[in-house]
Each structure stands twice: as C-alpha cells, then as structure tokens.
Write a protein that holds these residues in place. Structure first.
Motif, PDB file in Angstrom:
ATOM      1  N   LEU A  97       0.862  -1.186   0.000  1.00 10.49           N
ATOM      2  CA  LEU A  97       0.000   0.000   0.000  1.00 10.49           C
ATOM      3  C   LEU A  97       0.896   1.233   0.000  1.00 10.49           C
ATOM      4  CD1 LEU A  97      -2.605  -1.101   2.684  1.00 10.49           C
ATOM      5  CD2 LEU A  97      -2.842  -1.193   0.196  1.00 10.49           C
ATOM      6  N   ILE A  98       0.329   2.355  -0.428  1.00  9.25           N
ATOM      7  CA  ILE A  98       1.117   3.589  -0.418  1.00  9.25           C
ATOM      8  C   ILE A  98       1.037   4.158   1.002  1.00  9.25           C
ATOM      9  CG2 ILE A  98       1.397   5.879  -1.451  1.00  9.25           C
ATOM     10  CD1 ILE A  98      -0.193   4.732  -3.911  1.00  9.25           C
ATOM     11  N   PRO A  99       2.177   4.207   1.697  1.00 12.08           N
ATOM     12  CA  PRO A  99       2.127   4.525   3.129  1.00 12.08           C
ATOM     13  C   PRO A  99       1.619   5.923   3.464  1.00 12.08           C
ATOM     14  CG  PRO A  99       4.398   4.388   2.355  1.00 12.08           C
ATOM     15  CD  PRO A  99       3.548   3.920   1.238  1.00 12.08           C
ATOM     16  N   VAL A 100       1.756   6.868   2.506  1.00 14.04           N
ATOM     17  CA  VAL A 100       1.359   8.247   2.836  1.00 14.04           C
ATOM     18  C   VAL A 100      -0.132   8.500   2.560  1.00 14.04           C
ATOM     19  CG1 VAL A 100       3.635   9.271   2.525  1.00 14.04           C
ATOM     20  CG2 VAL A 100       2.119   9.057   0.554  1.00 14.04           C
ATOM     21  N   LEU A 101      -0.803   7.488   2.024  1.00 18.16           N
ATOM     22  CA  LEU A 101      -2.234   7.659   1.736  1.00 18.16           C
ATOM     23  C   LEU A 101      -3.075   6.852   2.732  1.00 18.16           C
ATOM     24  CD1 LEU A 101      -2.306   7.337  -2.175  1.00 18.16           C
ATOM     25  CD2 LEU A 101      -2.000   9.389  -0.795  1.00 18.16           C
ATOM     26  N   THR A 102      -4.275   7.309   2.974  1.00 13.93           N
ATOM     27  CA  THR A 102      -5.180   6.563   3.860  1.00 13.93           C
ATOM     28  C   THR A 102      -5.712   5.339   3.108  1.00 13.93           C
ATOM     29  OG1 THR A 102      -7.110   7.769   3.085  1.00 13.93           O
ATOM     30  CG2 THR A 102      -5.946   8.712   4.976  1.00 13.93           C
ATOM     31  N   ALA A 103      -6.417   4.473   3.852  1.00 11.82           N
ATOM     32  CA  ALA A 103      -6.992   3.275   3.235  1.00 11.82           C
ATOM     33  C   ALA A 103      -7.885   3.681   2.057  1.00 11.82           C
ATOM     34  CB  ALA A 103      -7.795   2.513   4.279  1.00 11.82           C
ATOM     35  N   LYS A 104      -8.715   4.682   2.288  1.00 11.42           N
ATOM     36  CA  LYS A 104      -9.647   5.115   1.232  1.00 11.42           C
ATOM     37  C   LYS A 104      -8.875   5.674   0.030  1.00 11.42           C
ATOM     38  CE  LYS A 104     -13.497   8.312   0.567  1.00 11.42           C
ATOM     39  NZ  LYS A 104     -13.066   9.682   0.372  1.00 11.42           N
ATOM     40  N   GLU A 105      -7.865   6.486   0.319  1.00  7.44           N
ATOM     41  CA  GLU A 105      -7.085   7.082  -0.777  1.00  7.44           C
ATOM     42  C   GLU A 105      -6.350   6.008  -1.575  1.00  7.44           C
ATOM     43  OE1 GLU A 105      -6.126  11.454   1.247  1.00  7.44           O
ATOM     44  OE2 GLU A 105      -4.806   9.749   1.634  1.00  7.44           O
ATOM     45  N   ASN A 106      -5.871   4.958  -0.865  1.00  9.09           N
ATOM     46  CA  ASN A 106      -5.199   3.865  -1.563  1.00  9.09           C
ATOM     47  C   ASN A 106      -6.141   3.190  -2.545  1.00  9.09           C
ATOM     48  OD1 ASN A 106      -2.329   2.798  -0.982  1.00  9.09           O
ATOM     49  ND2 ASN A 106      -2.979   3.612   0.998  1.00  9.09           N
ATOM     50  N   VAL A 107      -7.387   3.005  -2.112  1.00  5.42           N
ATOM     51  CA  VAL A 107      -8.371   2.342  -2.980  1.00  5.42           C
ATOM     52  C   VAL A 107      -8.779   3.276  -4.128  1.00  5.42           C
ATOM     53  CG1 VAL A 107     -10.636   1.217  -3.048  1.00  5.42           C
ATOM     54  CG2 VAL A 107      -9.174   0.941  -1.038  1.00  5.42           C
TER      55      VAL A 107
END
Lengths: 229, 405
Positions: A97-107
């Motif tokens: 996952l992209i560590p600087v993004l939230t779960a929602k932003e990753n999706v």
C-alpha cells in the motif's frame, strides 16, 4: 464458461549470473472466466513468475500469454501498463500500500488512474472498504492497520478498478490464521459478487482448501491440475 | 492525485527533506543577499552619479569635448533652451561654465575643474547643495564666493573664509585669474569628484573668463525618469545636430557597463549557487527513488504510466525546492527590509569604496522581478535535478523492483 487466460508453451529462462535457470519450463494452461484458482508449489517452483507473466509484469522467454483475448507478448510496456490498469487487479504478499495515503485514498488511487470522477472514486472506495470489513478505518494510514487489515485494503484496491482478473501473489503469507481465514472468505465472496477471475499463488494449505481449482507447479512445470482430474 | 501524492511523499523522510529545503533556503538567502547588496551598491552609485555628478543628459559644443578650450561654448543656446523648456520629459536643466584651471592657496596649488553654476537651477538638477558640510550664511551671495570640497580644503590646508586664487585661460587665450573666498565646503562619497570639482557662480566666472552671462559650456539635464533618457537624447540631438548630446552611460561608460553587466553577473552568481544545490537535490531524490523501488514498481504494476511516474518524481523535487526557495525568499525579504532602512555600514572599507565613488553605507535593494526570476531559476533547477532520479524510476521493472526487500 469462456477461457479468459490462455498460456501456451511458456518458458522463462534467467541467465543473469551465467547459469541458466528455467523458472518456467514449458507450461500450458487455460483458466475460465470467474474461476477461483490457486497455483501452489514450493518456494522457487515458478508460481510468482507464472503469475507475473499472466499479469503482464514480466516477459516470457518464449511462448504465448493471452489474457482476456489479448496477446500480452505483442504489447509494448506502455500498452501493458494501460492493460493492467483496466483489466487486472493485483494483491501482493507484502500488501504494497502507499504509506502516505489513507486506506480510502489507496483504494481511490487506482480508480483515479483510470480517470474516474472524484465522487465515483470516493463512493466505490467506501463501498469496497465496507465490503472487506474496514468501513470504520477508511481514514487510517497503512501504518495504523494490522497486516490482515492492510491486506484487506489491498483486496479492495485490487477490485476498485472493476478488473476482469485478480492476481494475488501469496496474499496470506504474512497473515495469521484468523486473518487468512477472514481474507479468503472475503475474496470468495467478492469473486462471486464482482464476477472477477481470481488467480493466486500460495503454498498455504488453508488457501488451497478454499480454492475451487488447484494447479500444482514444481520446477517450472505443472505437475497437477484439478481441471484435468 | 499525482500532485497530492507528490506533496505527501516529500514528508516521508522529514529530516532528509528538511535538510534539502534548508540548504535551498540558506543558498537562496546568500544569493539574494549578494544580489541585493551588489544591486544596492550599483543603484546608489548610479543615483549618486546622476544626482551629484553628471545628470541624465549633458550637452556640449563638440569642439569643447575635443579641446576643452574656454571659447567653445554651446551654439544657439537661446533656441536650445527654448526646446528644453518645452520638452515634457525634462524635469530641470542647468547651464554651466566649466573651465580647467588651477586653484592656489598660500600653501599649495592643485589642478581643478572650475564649474560656474546658476545656484537656483543647479539646486533642482543636482543635489550638491545637500552635500554641504559647512558654509557661511548666503554662501553664493558674496562678492567672489567659491565652494570646494572638504577633502580639497584639507589637502590645501584652507578653511571657510580662506582666500584662494583661481587661475585659468580666458577666451583670448591669455592666462587670467582672480581671488575667491571659500564660503562653503561640501563632501560627496566620491573622492575623485571631491578633489576635482570647485563651484563658483556662473556670472562671476563668465566675467573673468571673458564670456557673456548667457554662454555656457555645458547643460546638465535631469529627466523625470531614467527610462526617458535615450528618447530625450535623440530628440535633442535631432533638433540640434551641431551639438553633442550624451547620456550618463556615455559620459561615464564604466557605470553604463556596470549596469549592463550587473544583471548578467548576478544571475551567473545565482546559477552557480543553484548548480551546487542541484547536486544535493539530485542526491536526495535519487535516494528517495532507490528507497521506493518496490513502491514505484507496484505503482507501475497497478497502471501508473511512465509519464505519471516522471511527473510524480519531478513534482516532489519541485515541491522540496520551491518550499525551500519560498522560505529563503521570505527570510531574505525580511532581512533586506530591515537593511534597506538601516543600511550596511562598510566604514572599514570607506576609503577604498569612496575612491570608486561608492557610499560607505550600502542599502541593499532588490526588485520584484529578481524574486520572480529567481523562482523561475529554482523551478528550472528542480526540473533539471529531477531528470536523473526520474529516469532511474522509469527504468524500473515492476516484477524485479517488487522483489526488492
């Protein structure tokens, strides 16, 4: 059911250190639409290499890889990137996952790459995160989530772009048994709901037990395939 | 999306990003300060030269410039002054008599340029009256008054009310002279000017030299704006082809050259700073790419194309550089705002500076255009610095880079 993944006379030979290594040694394989297939085998058997070639991440030394009616061998790297973006969802062993993004932003990210509207991305991301049981963690960054939760975000991300194929490389390797069980249930449920074709590599018996079709790979060859039995 | 991700990416390794931003900030503060200092020094020198020495434009009889003889006054001066009176770009002008001669006291004598001025007109054109350090009341209302510099007075060991004798050639070619009384002492920041120039009323020196009261060797013109110098000069020269009209850049070519070169020099200096900073930026971005090979591989795997990967790395570089640059420019602005009022006291080097006509107090000055140009240079540096790391990222193969632990 229609055959959507077709692999013919596939070879992948590495020769990086001067020693020839046949990672894939003449594989022929067909996977039908909507299948929930596990590719199993010991470490170094060629599972990941096979999956990478089906996903267009790696080029075969020889042979044909046809996914969704498209010959991946004939595509340029840019065409492959576009193909992956619109047709394949990936789930990786270490979540990625992209560590600087939230779960929602990753999706949302993968949908934004497709050029979808912000509203649509947001709605689908929330819907998918709720489907994987993370409706209450949508604003958490990966570092604040457990391994199982991170892998569930990865599953949601893989499904976000409405892909025809989900390729998962050892998705449960870093998970405890409860998380593994949970994740497999979710994947099975989504396989039915989203109608995507799931192909995953694993050497985890729990995963094998849940799969509808199991392909055993060893030394770069298929030594057993449920479909043939 | 890419913008937001790039912005968030720069804070992954806070210390490293802050170090790069800090180096950009410090580099820019040094660069901007140097530019402002040099620019301030140049502007002061030019203003001083225009206001105290040469004005924007000077008019002479061409023969006077060649031979410096007293008889070569400006022809058709009445028509010429009519034109000057009606030219809208001209703020004021002052006719002068200028004669090269000797000034003698009981103890010594020196070669000087005797300038016969009309005090009322001169007052508007030059600021020499503001440089007076000591004077008697109504200093140009005396019988034969002369204003000399304090430096020359010290050199000749004379003071206020001392008698000195001016000797020079008259229009007939004979040596003539007359005693004058020192009624005012002035001091500018230009040592050479101070030791050379003495001022007397125009009418008094005209009578001694054998000139008519309306004759002049020189007309100094002050314009409303320096930007009008070239056009005004052309207009006058066109109307009176038999006279020589020169701008301050022509009269003091070293100053003209300095102005023309200064901008280029300052930007060369800034570019040198930015090139040095670029290596630090490249190093940081290269580390950022190498540390994130796995993630970049994943991004390419899920469908992020090369253009977007390149843009992401480039934007991160621009964000880091521009954040440092903006902070640097703000701090520089604060420092320069303070120093623009207080000035930088360079008294330690006053003698050397004054020998070249510079003030010992330097007021750093920088125009908005410099800030804009520096911002553009920083963005260019960031873009150039991002090319190598971004190319490195583009060469990554997803299947290989995702295997990296």
């Amino acid at each position: 059911m229609e055959t959507v993944i077709k692999v013919e006379k596939l070879y992948k030979i590495y020769n990086e250190t001067g020693v020839e290594v046949k990672a894939i040694n003449g594989i022929d394989l067909e996977i039908k639409e909507g299948e929930f297939t596990a590719i199993v085998g010991p470490s170094g058997s060629g599972k990941t290499t096979l999956l990478n070639m089906i996903g267009g991440l790696d080029n075969p030394t020889s042979g044909i890889v046809e996914v969704g009616g498209v010959l991946l061998n004939e595509m340029s790297s840019s065409q492959l990137i576009d193909f992956r973006k619109n047709n394949i969802g990936f789930i990786f062993q270490s979540y990625n996952l992209i560590p600087v993004l939230t779960a929602k932003e990753n999706v949302e990210f993968v949908m934004q790459l497709q050029g979808r509207s912000k509203k649509e991305c947001s709605q689908r991301a929330i819907e998918l995160l709720e489907a994987v049981g993370l409706g209450d963690r949508i604003n958490s960054r990966p570092a604040k989530l457990s391994g199982g939760q991170q892998q569930r975000v990865a599953v949601a991300r893989a499904l976000a772009s409405n892909p025809r194929f989900i390729l998962a490389d050892e998705p449960t390797a870093n998970l405890d048994s409860k998380s593994t069980e949970n994740l497999l249930d979710i994947m099975l449920k989504l396989n039915q709901k989203e109608k995507a074709t799931f192909v995953f590599s694993s050497h985890d018996q729990r995963v094998v037990n849940k799969a509808r079709r199991v392909i055993v790979v060893e030394d770069g060859k298929i030594i057993n395939d449920d479909a043939n039995n | 999306m890419i913008y937001s991700l790039s912005r968030k990416n720069i804070w992954r390794n806070k210390v490293r990003s802050l170090i790069v931003m800090g180096s950009v900030t410090v580099g820019l503060i040094c660069g901007i300060f140097f530019i402002a200092f040099m620019n301030g020094m140049t502007v002061q020198r030019i203003n001083s030269a225009i206001k105290s020495e040469v004005s924007h434009i000077q008019i002479h009889n061409p023969a006077f410039l060649d031979d410096n003889e007293v008889q070569y006054t400006i022809p058709n001066i009445a028509e010429l002054t009519n034109l000057l009176d009606t030219t809208s770009t001209i703020m004021a002008y002052a006719p002068r008599i200028t004669i090269t001669g000797m000034i003698g006291s009981a103890r010594s004598s020196e070669g000087v340029k005797i300038v016969g001025i009309n005090p009322d007109k001169e007052r508007i054109v030059t600021d020499i009256h503001t440089k007076i350090t000591d004077s008697v009341p109504n200093y140009f209302g005396k019988k034969r008054p002369i204003m000399i510099s304090k430096r020359l007075a010290d050199k000749m060991r004379v003071k206020l009310n001392s008698k000195i004798v001016l000797t020079f050639q008259s229009t007939t070619g004979e040596l003539t002279g007359a005693p004058f009384k020192v009624t005012a002492l002035y001091q500018t920041s230009n040592k050479v000017f101070d030791e050379m120039m003495v001022f007397v009323p125009q009418q008094k020196i005209a009578a001694i030299a054998g000139l008519k009261s309306n004759q002049a060797h020189e007309i100094a013109i002050l314009l409303k704006s320096d930007l009008q110098t070239a056009d005004t000069k052309e207009n006058i020269a066109e109307a009176f082809p038999n006279i020589t009209v020169r701008t301050w850049k022509k009269i003091m070519p070293e100053l003209g050259m300095m102005v023309d070169m200064m901008d280029s020099m300052l930007y060369v200096f800034m570019i040198i700073i930015l090139v040095a900073l670029a290596f630090g930026i490249i190093n940081t971005m290269m580390m950022a790419v190498l540390e994130r090979q796995r993630e970049i591989g994943m991004l390419m795997a899920i469908g992020m194309n090369k253009k977007r990967v390149f843009t992401m790395i480039m934007l991160e570089t621009i964000y880091i550089s521009m954040t440092g640059a903006i902070v640097g420019m703000l701090i520089s602005h604060l420092i320069l705002s303070t120093l623009a009022n207080t000035g930088i006291d360079m008294s330690l080097y006053a003698e050397g500076l004054e020998a070249y006509g510079y003030d010992k107090i330097i007021y750093p000055a920088i125009d908005l255009i410099h800030y804009i140009n520096i911002s553009v240079l920083v963005v260019i540096t960031a873009i150039v610095s991002s090319i190598w790391p971004a190319r490195k990222a583009l060469k990554l193969k997803p299947a290989v880079s995702m295997r990296i632990e």
